[in-house]
Scaffold this motif. Structure first.
Motif, PDB file in Angstrom:
ATOM      1  N   PRO A  84      40.740  38.067  61.493  1.00 49.86           N
ATOM      2  CA  PRO A  84      40.967  36.611  61.523  1.00 49.86           C
ATOM      3  C   PRO A  84      40.327  35.874  60.348  1.00 49.86           C
ATOM      4  CG  PRO A  84      39.595  37.317  63.387  1.00 49.86           C
ATOM      5  CD  PRO A  84      40.031  38.555  62.668  1.00 49.86           C
ATOM      6  N   GLU A  85      39.266  36.423  59.775  1.00 48.22           N
ATOM      7  CA  GLU A  85      38.593  35.766  58.642  1.00 48.22           C
ATOM      8  C   GLU A  85      39.360  35.928  57.330  1.00 48.22           C
ATOM      9  OE1 GLU A  85      35.341  37.866  61.148  1.00 48.22           O
ATOM     10  OE2 GLU A  85      37.302  38.385  60.353  1.00 48.22           O
ATOM     11  N   TRP A  86      40.261  36.900  57.296  1.00 54.57           N
ATOM     12  CA  TRP A  86      40.980  37.196  56.055  1.00 54.57           C
ATOM     13  C   TRP A  86      41.983  36.109  55.727  1.00 54.57           C
ATOM     14  CZ3 TRP A  86      40.656  39.799  51.821  1.00 54.57           C
ATOM     15  CH2 TRP A  86      41.775  39.894  50.985  1.00 54.57           C
ATOM     16  N   HIS A  87      42.117  35.826  54.455  1.00 53.37           N
ATOM     17  CA  HIS A  87      43.208  34.969  53.985  1.00 53.37           C
ATOM     18  C   HIS A  87      43.750  35.557  52.689  1.00 53.37           C
ATOM     19  CE1 HIS A  87      40.916  33.038  50.711  1.00 53.37           C
ATOM     20  NE2 HIS A  87      39.903  33.158  51.517  1.00 53.37           N
ATOM     21  N   ALA A  88      45.076  35.493  52.550  1.00 57.60           N
ATOM     22  CA  ALA A  88      45.709  35.989  51.328  1.00 57.60           C
ATOM     23  C   ALA A  88      45.088  35.279  50.137  1.00 57.60           C
ATOM     24  CB  ALA A  88      47.212  35.752  51.375  1.00 57.60           C
ATOM     25  N   ASP A  89      44.984  35.984  49.037  1.00 58.09           N
ATOM     26  CA  ASP A  89      44.444  35.491  47.776  1.00 58.09           C
ATOM     27  C   ASP A  89      42.916  35.500  47.713  1.00 58.09           C
ATOM     28  OD1 ASP A  89      47.120  35.045  47.096  1.00 58.09           O
ATOM     29  OD2 ASP A  89      47.021  32.942  47.711  1.00 58.09           O
ATOM     30  N   ALA A  90      42.251  36.059  48.708  1.00 61.10           N
ATOM     31  CA  ALA A  90      40.787  36.135  48.678  1.00 61.10           C
ATOM     32  C   ALA A  90      40.331  37.069  47.554  1.00 61.10           C
ATOM     33  CB  ALA A  90      40.254  36.642  50.014  1.00 61.10           C
ATOM     34  N   ALA A  91      39.180  36.759  47.000  1.00 60.39           N
ATOM     35  CA  ALA A  91      38.538  37.645  46.026  1.00 60.39           C
ATOM     36  C   ALA A  91      37.736  38.688  46.802  1.00 60.39           C
ATOM     37  CB  ALA A  91      37.633  36.846  45.106  1.00 60.39           C
ATOM     38  N   VAL A  92      37.775  39.943  46.323  1.00 63.57           N
ATOM     39  CA  VAL A  92      37.103  41.035  47.040  1.00 63.57           C
ATOM     40  C   VAL A  92      36.344  41.916  46.054  1.00 63.57           C
ATOM     41  CG1 VAL A  92      37.400  42.999  48.587  1.00 63.57           C
ATOM     42  CG2 VAL A  92      39.001  41.076  48.719  1.00 63.57           C
ATOM     43  N   SER A 109      47.317  37.203  45.752  1.00 63.65           N
ATOM     44  CA  SER A 109      47.098  37.327  44.306  1.00 63.65           C
ATOM     45  C   SER A 109      45.650  37.098  43.899  1.00 63.65           C
ATOM     46  CB  SER A 109      48.013  36.350  43.560  1.00 63.65           C
ATOM     47  OG  SER A 109      47.715  35.025  43.963  1.00 63.65           O
ATOM     48  N   GLY A 110      44.731  37.334  44.800  1.00 61.61           N
ATOM     49  CA  GLY A 110      43.316  37.189  44.465  1.00 61.61           C
ATOM     50  C   GLY A 110      42.828  38.300  43.559  1.00 61.61           C
ATOM     51  N   ALA A 132      30.946  43.155  37.522  1.00 59.97           N
ATOM     52  CA  ALA A 132      32.010  43.011  38.523  1.00 59.97           C
ATOM     53  C   ALA A 132      31.940  41.633  39.173  1.00 59.97           C
ATOM     54  CB  ALA A 132      31.894  44.110  39.578  1.00 59.97           C
ATOM     55  N   ILE A 133      30.759  41.220  39.552  1.00 56.72           N
ATOM     56  CA  ILE A 133      30.590  39.916  40.198  1.00 56.72           C
ATOM     57  C   ILE A 133      30.893  38.795  39.219  1.00 56.72           C
ATOM     58  CG2 ILE A 133      28.894  38.357  41.229  1.00 56.72           C
ATOM     59  CD1 ILE A 133      27.648  40.951  42.484  1.00 56.72           C
ATOM     60  N   ARG A 134      30.436  38.930  38.002  1.00 58.04           N
ATOM     61  CA  ARG A 134      30.709  37.903  36.981  1.00 58.04           C
ATOM     62  C   ARG A 134      32.235  37.735  36.804  1.00 58.04           C
ATOM     63  NH1 ARG A 134      26.892  38.936  33.779  1.00 58.04           N
ATOM     64  NH2 ARG A 134      27.772  40.791  32.828  1.00 58.04           N
ATOM     65  N   TRP A 135      32.963  38.830  36.741  1.00 53.30           N
ATOM     66  CA  TRP A 135      34.421  38.762  36.586  1.00 53.30           C
ATOM     67  C   TRP A 135      35.066  38.100  37.807  1.00 53.30           C
ATOM     68  CZ3 TRP A 135      38.450  41.219  39.301  1.00 53.30           C
ATOM     69  CH2 TRP A 135      39.701  41.053  38.720  1.00 53.30           C
ATOM     70  N   LEU A 136      34.586  38.454  39.022  1.00 52.18           N
ATOM     71  CA  LEU A 136      35.148  37.863  40.227  1.00 52.18           C
ATOM     72  C   LEU A 136      34.996  36.347  40.240  1.00 52.18           C
ATOM     73  CD1 LEU A 136      34.151  40.074  43.296  1.00 52.18           C
ATOM     74  CD2 LEU A 136      36.445  39.551  42.490  1.00 52.18           C
ATOM     75  N   LEU A 137      33.887  35.854  39.711  1.00 50.54           N
ATOM     76  CA  LEU A 137      33.574  34.437  39.789  1.00 50.54           C
ATOM     77  C   LEU A 137      34.171  33.614  38.659  1.00 50.54           C
ATOM     78  CD1 LEU A 137      29.861  34.676  40.964  1.00 50.54           C
ATOM     79  CD2 LEU A 137      31.928  34.288  42.358  1.00 50.54           C
ATOM     80  N   GLU A 138      34.720  34.288  37.634  1.00 47.57           N
ATOM     81  CA  GLU A 138      35.370  33.562  36.533  1.00 47.57           C
ATOM     82  C   GLU A 138      36.618  32.874  37.043  1.00 47.57           C
ATOM     83  OE1 GLU A 138      36.405  36.548  33.695  1.00 47.57           O
ATOM     84  OE2 GLU A 138      34.412  36.607  32.810  1.00 47.57           O
ATOM     85  N   ASP A 139      36.913  31.732  36.452  1.00 49.11           N
ATOM     86  CA  ASP A 139      38.155  31.027  36.804  1.00 49.11           C
ATOM     87  C   ASP A 139      39.337  31.596  36.097  1.00 49.11           C
ATOM     88  OD1 ASP A 139      36.999  29.289  38.597  1.00 49.11           O
ATOM     89  OD2 ASP A 139      36.495  27.864  37.036  1.00 49.11           O
TER      90      ASP A 139
END
Length: 126
Positions: A38-46, A79-80, A119-126
């Protein structure tokens, strides 16, 4: 193959920590588990932390099967960004193979890393 999904570690991305031996069936079960929560949403970053995962002799056929699982669930995954963290150059190559098999065929943007901070830095980039 076992996994732990943490939606609460940070508000910016989901953390999936894996261990055991990688298999296409395990990958399918993990994917179905994540996208049905239930917490999942499409386009989430993982952040997929595969540093404790044994890829054993996973070759092209196994990675093709895992890629098919991703394509089957593409609309639910979205598309996250997916940062895949591994611990060895050999595992980097194996996961890069998965990336190449899905690139342009799924909405998610994926990168493979040997360094958690990168990895975290890339995830947080816009």
């Amino acid at each position: 193959m076992d996994w732990r999904v943490d939606f609460g570690q940070t508000e910016k991305y989901v953390v999936v920590t894996t261990r055991g031996v990688f298999s296409s069936d395990g990958h399918r079960r993990m994917t179905e588990d994540i996208v049905s929560r239930p917490e999942w949403h499409a386009d989430a970053a993982v952040l997929f932390d595969h540093r404790q995962l044994d890829f054993g002799d996973s070759g092209l056929e196994v990675m093709q099967q895992a890629g098919e699982t991703h394509r089957e669930h593409d609309s639910r995954i979205g598309s996250g960004k997916a940062a895949v963290l591994v611990n060895t150059p050999v595992n980097f190559v194996r996961t890069r193979q998965f990336q190449l098999l899905t690139e342009g065929r799924v909405g998610a943007r994926m990168q493979i890393f040997l360094n958690e901070a990168e990895a975290i830095r890339w995830l947080l980039e816009d």
